[in-house]
Design a protein around this motif. Structure first.
Motif, PDB file in Angstrom:
ATOM      1  N   CYS A 276       0.855  -1.330  -0.159  1.00 32.42           N
ATOM      2  CA  CYS A 276       0.195  -0.049   0.032  1.00 32.42           C
ATOM      3  C   CYS A 276       0.875   1.128  -0.077  1.00 32.42           C
ATOM      4  O   CYS A 276       1.637   1.501   0.803  1.00 32.42           O
TER       5      CYS A 276
ATOM      6  N   GLY B 193      -0.667   4.437  -0.001  1.00 29.28           N
ATOM      7  CA  GLY B 193      -1.379   5.215   0.095  1.00 29.28           C
ATOM      8  C   GLY B 193      -0.940   6.262   1.219  1.00 29.28           C
ATOM      9  O   GLY B 193       0.153   6.076   1.744  1.00 29.28           O
ATOM     10  N   THR B 194      -1.526   7.546   1.536  1.00 37.49           N
ATOM     11  CA  THR B 194      -0.982   8.714   2.268  1.00 37.49           C
ATOM     12  C   THR B 194      -0.507   7.817   3.640  1.00 37.49           C
ATOM     13  O   THR B 194       0.946   8.140   4.107  1.00 37.49           O
ATOM     14  N   ALA B 195      -1.154   7.354   4.324  1.00 38.09           N
ATOM     15  CA  ALA B 195      -1.013   6.867   5.619  1.00 38.09           C
ATOM     16  C   ALA B 195       0.431   5.960   5.633  1.00 38.09           C
ATOM     17  O   ALA B 195       1.308   5.849   6.356  1.00 38.09           O
ATOM     18  N   CYS B 196       0.212   4.927   4.700  1.00 43.92           N
ATOM     19  CA  CYS B 196       1.381   3.967   4.791  1.00 43.92           C
ATOM     20  C   CYS B 196       2.583   4.480   4.407  1.00 43.92           C
ATOM     21  O   CYS B 196       3.567   4.216   4.610  1.00 43.92           O
TER      22      CYS B 196
ATOM     23  N   CYS C  54      -4.591   3.360  -1.049  1.00 42.62           N
ATOM     24  CA  CYS C  54      -5.134   2.930   0.258  1.00 42.62           C
ATOM     25  C   CYS C  54      -6.200   1.731   0.065  1.00 42.62           C
ATOM     26  O   CYS C  54      -7.101   1.707  -0.559  1.00 42.62           O
ATOM     27  N   VAL C  55      -5.927   0.699   1.135  1.00 44.52           N
ATOM     28  CA  VAL C  55      -6.712  -0.354   1.108  1.00 44.52           C
ATOM     29  C   VAL C  55      -7.617  -0.438   2.123  1.00 44.52           C
ATOM     30  O   VAL C  55      -8.309  -1.353   2.632  1.00 44.52           O
ATOM     31  N   GLY C  56      -7.962   0.748   2.940  1.00 40.27           N
ATOM     32  CA  GLY C  56      -9.070   0.836   3.794  1.00 40.27           C
ATOM     33  C   GLY C  56      -8.663   0.462   5.268  1.00 40.27           C
ATOM     34  O   GLY C  56      -9.589   0.461   6.138  1.00 40.27           O
ATOM     35  N   CYS C  57      -7.478   0.422   5.563  1.00 51.62           N
ATOM     36  CA  CYS C  57      -7.023  -0.281   7.133  1.00 51.62           C
ATOM     37  C   CYS C  57      -5.833   0.766   7.305  1.00 51.62           C
ATOM     38  O   CYS C  57      -4.749   0.237   7.987  1.00 51.62           O
ATOM     39  N   CYS C  58      -5.935   2.067   7.427  1.00 50.31           N
ATOM     40  CA  CYS C  58      -4.736   3.050   7.722  1.00 50.31           C
ATOM     41  C   CYS C  58      -4.216   2.861   9.120  1.00 50.31           C
ATOM     42  O   CYS C  58      -3.089   3.137   9.273  1.00 50.31           O
TER      43      CYS C  58
ATOM     44  N   VAL D  99       0.708  -1.300   5.480  1.00 52.50           N
ATOM     45  CA  VAL D  99      -0.042  -2.278   5.150  1.00 52.50           C
ATOM     46  C   VAL D  99       0.638  -3.038   3.572  1.00 52.50           C
ATOM     47  O   VAL D  99       0.996  -2.145   2.829  1.00 52.50           O
TER      48      VAL D  99
HETATM   49  S1  FES Z   1      -2.958   4.194   3.206  1.00 55.03           S
HETATM   50 FE1  FES Z   1      -2.375   2.196   3.316  1.00 55.03          FE
HETATM   51  S2  FES Z   1      -4.419   1.458   4.173  1.00 55.03           S
HETATM   52 FE2  FES Z   1      -4.770   3.464   4.152  1.00 55.03          FE
END
Ligand code: FES
Length: 182
Positions: A91, A93-96, A132-136, A141
């Protein structure tokens, strides 16, 4: 990046690719607007867009091969390498990303000796980035064969791959023993 050199095709694979592509082409017109629906269908059936299929499409639509390739690399939905037996999705996404997703990606690239978007030559693993796979809350992840791995560190990367290596060795051993009993 979506993968470099195409992997070598296995025995009989080229024939299958050509037959499936020809069948798909028959169901579509030859206008340029058909390009995306055609390559979408090829990917759906074959799991990726093999180079010979892209060449075949270019010839059928009478457009340069590079145009097919550009469309295939522009849209993230298309993959140019066959999916591995085990699919690793990191992942980004921003958080990851903030929690070190790129370090995780680097670790997989180094351990598997492939780049993001590629498949190992033995086709055991393919590596890709996903949004993002929805479990930030579990960042960073990685999704391995649909299973979510939480808070992945480089050491965990080694652990994930080691599990598969042990599994493979055990399967090979079982097969050998099964063969010996026959
Ligand atoms: S950014 Fe990776 S799960 Fe949301």
């Amino acid at each position: 990046m979506k993968g470099g050199e195409a992997l070598e095709l296995l025995a009989g694979e080229l024939e299958q690719i050509q037959a499936e592509t020809a069948e798909i082409l028959q169901q579509h017109g030859t206008g340029r607007q058909e390009l995306i629906p055609i390559i979408q269908e090829i990917q759906e059936r074959l799991g990726y867009l093999p180079k010979p299929a892209m060449e075949q499409v270019a010839r059928a639509l009478d457009i340069p091969e590079v145009d097919v390739y550009s469309v295939a690399t522009f849209y993230n939905q298309f993959r140019l390498n066959p999916p591995g037996k085990h699919q690793i999705k990191v992942c980004m996404g921003t958080a990851c990303h903030m929690m070190g997703g790129h370090i995780v990606m680097d670790s997989f690239e180094r351990r598997l000796e492939i780049k993001e978007g590629e498949t190992t030559p033995d086709r055991e693993f393919s590596l890709e980035r996903v949004a993002c796979v929805g479990c930030c809350a579990l960042a960073p992840v990685v999704v391995v064969d649909e299973k979510v791995e939480a808070k992945v560190s480089p050491i965990r990367v080694d652990g994930i791959l080691l599990t598969f290596e042990i599994e493979k060795k055990e399967q090979e051993k079982e097969q050998q023993e099964g063969g010996a009993e026959e």
